[in-house]
Design a protein around this motif. Sequence first.
Motif, short mmCIF file in Angstrom:
data_model
loop_
_atom_site.label_atom_id
_atom_site.label_comp_id
_atom_site.label_asym_id
_atom_site.label_seq_id
_atom_site.Cartn_x
_atom_site.Cartn_y
_atom_site.Cartn_z
N MET A 230 0.84 -1.20 0.00
CA MET A 230 0.00 0.00 0.00
C MET A 230 0.87 1.25 0.00
O MET A 230 1.88 1.33 0.71
CB MET A 230 -0.91 0.01 1.23
N HIS A 231 0.49 2.24 -0.80
CA HIS A 231 1.27 3.48 -0.92
C HIS A 231 0.93 4.47 0.19
O HIS A 231 1.76 5.29 0.58
CB HIS A 231 1.04 4.12 -2.28
N SER A 232 -0.28 4.40 0.69
CA SER A 232 -0.73 5.34 1.70
C SER A 232 -0.37 4.84 3.10
O SER A 232 -0.69 3.71 3.46
CB SER A 232 -2.24 5.56 1.59
N ALA A 233 0.28 5.71 3.88
CA ALA A 233 0.62 5.35 5.26
C ALA A 233 -0.63 5.18 6.11
O ALA A 233 -0.71 4.28 6.95
CB ALA A 233 1.53 6.42 5.86
N SER A 234 -1.61 6.05 5.88
CA SER A 234 -2.86 5.94 6.64
C SER A 234 -3.60 4.66 6.27
O SER A 234 -4.24 4.03 7.13
CB SER A 234 -3.75 7.15 6.36
N ARG A 236 -2.14 1.84 5.31
CA ARG A 236 -1.43 0.74 5.96
C ARG A 236 -1.79 0.66 7.44
O ARG A 236 -1.99 -0.43 7.98
CB ARG A 236 0.09 0.93 5.79
N TYR A 237 -1.86 1.83 8.08
CA TYR A 237 -2.20 1.84 9.50
C TYR A 237 -3.62 1.32 9.73
O TYR A 237 -3.86 0.51 10.65
CB TYR A 237 -2.08 3.26 10.05
N LYS A 238 -4.56 1.74 8.91
CA LYS A 238 -5.95 1.31 9.06
C LYS A 238 -6.07 -0.19 8.83
O LYS A 238 -6.78 -0.89 9.56
CB LYS A 238 -6.84 2.06 8.07
N ALA A 239 -5.38 -0.71 7.82
CA ALA A 239 -5.43 -2.14 7.52
C ALA A 239 -4.83 -2.96 8.65
O ALA A 239 -5.37 -3.99 9.07
CB ALA A 239 -4.71 -2.43 6.21
N PHE A 240 -3.68 -2.47 9.17
CA PHE A 240 -3.04 -3.21 10.24
C PHE A 240 -3.86 -3.16 11.53
O PHE A 240 -3.91 -4.14 12.28
CB PHE A 240 -1.64 -2.65 10.50
N SER A 241 -4.50 -2.02 11.80
CA SER A 241 -5.27 -1.88 13.04
C SER A 241 -6.46 -2.83 13.07
O SER A 241 -6.89 -3.25 14.14
CB SER A 241 -5.76 -0.44 13.19
N THR A 242 -7.01 -3.17 11.89
CA THR A 242 -8.12 -4.11 11.85
C THR A 242 -7.69 -5.54 12.20
O THR A 242 -8.52 -6.37 12.55
CB THR A 242 -8.79 -4.12 10.46
N CYS A 243 -6.37 -5.79 12.10
CA CYS A 243 -5.85 -7.13 12.40
C CYS A 243 -5.22 -7.22 13.79
O CYS A 243 -4.98 -8.33 14.28
CB CYS A 243 -4.77 -7.53 11.38
N ALA A 244 -4.94 -6.07 14.40
CA ALA A 244 -4.15 -6.06 15.63
C ALA A 244 -4.81 -6.85 16.76
O ALA A 244 -4.15 -7.62 17.46
CB ALA A 244 -3.91 -4.61 16.07
N SER A 245 -6.12 -6.67 16.94
CA SER A 245 -6.82 -7.36 18.04
C SER A 245 -6.78 -8.87 17.84
O SER A 245 -6.50 -9.62 18.77
CB SER A 245 -8.27 -6.87 18.12
#
Length: 315
Positions: A230-234, A236-245
């Motif tokens: 993903m080119h967008s940092a936001s 990447r953060y949003k995608a990773f946050s959905t997996c963190a839990s």
Amino acid sequence: MVSPDKNQSGVVMIILLGFSDYPDLQMPLFLLFLTIYTVTVVGNMGMLVVIKINPKLHTPMYFFLKHLSLVDFCYSTLVIPKLLENLVVEDRSISIKDCITQFSFGVTCVITEMVMLAVMAYDRFVAICYPLLYTVSMSPKHCALLVTVAYSWGIISSIVLTYSILVLKFCETQIINNFVCEYSVFLSASCSDKHFSETMLFIFANFNVFCTLIIILISYVFVFVTILKMHSASGRYKAFSTCASHLTAVTIFYGTILFLYCIPNSKNSWLVVKVGSVFYIVVIPMLNPLIYSLRNNDVKKTFKKLMNIKIRSFI
């Protein structure tokens, strides 16, 4: 077949020593486990209610989480009340039939949770790697099918492993250094050939652990590769946050299981086994709703609103 004990009652009994080796800790442990169980019940039942009443949470991820909370509630309710009882009474015996019953339902819950965690990993894989196909791949019909598979496999595994116990012969009352009716309890209490039972345990335990773990690992390998592209940092953060839990819950669950797998079979390891088992059986069902709720504002807001309503109605 289960053989009766040669005593007046004619019933084979299992005496679960639990934490009786530490008499000074009986009451503190009772209060600790009672607190954990209360938080577990409130957290998991609250999660079920919150997901049901909040339309924003009517998504596949929270559909699976709802069933995960149900399984955690059932498992903790199956084990902890007996653990609490054994901490305050002198008679820590349980009949072999009751012990087998507890084990049978416990296996159903544990295997179902394993499959459910794998299903949730697959859900994150589809959501991040193939977002345009998500609504089709995770339709209500497909989600219901995946949940049905999880419960069905849990029941099938329980039936097979319970049968492998029923073929054992139990001749007399046995004192077991444990607090829950695990498979090792029956192997220790048996006075017959254990080869078939040990073989079935080896096959099903390894198959369930490693197959579900492989599904989870493969899913997240593709997820991480997609996130890195993903080119967008936001983004990447949003995608990773959905997996963190989910990643946190999986790490704790499988980390504890693999830790218990690696403990050598010796008398010195029994305390470590007990502590690990407590974390696996008692603590994890409490942590799951906390892990998933802390990172979701919709869950937190709905849960706070629900608690305020209950407090006002009580007052």
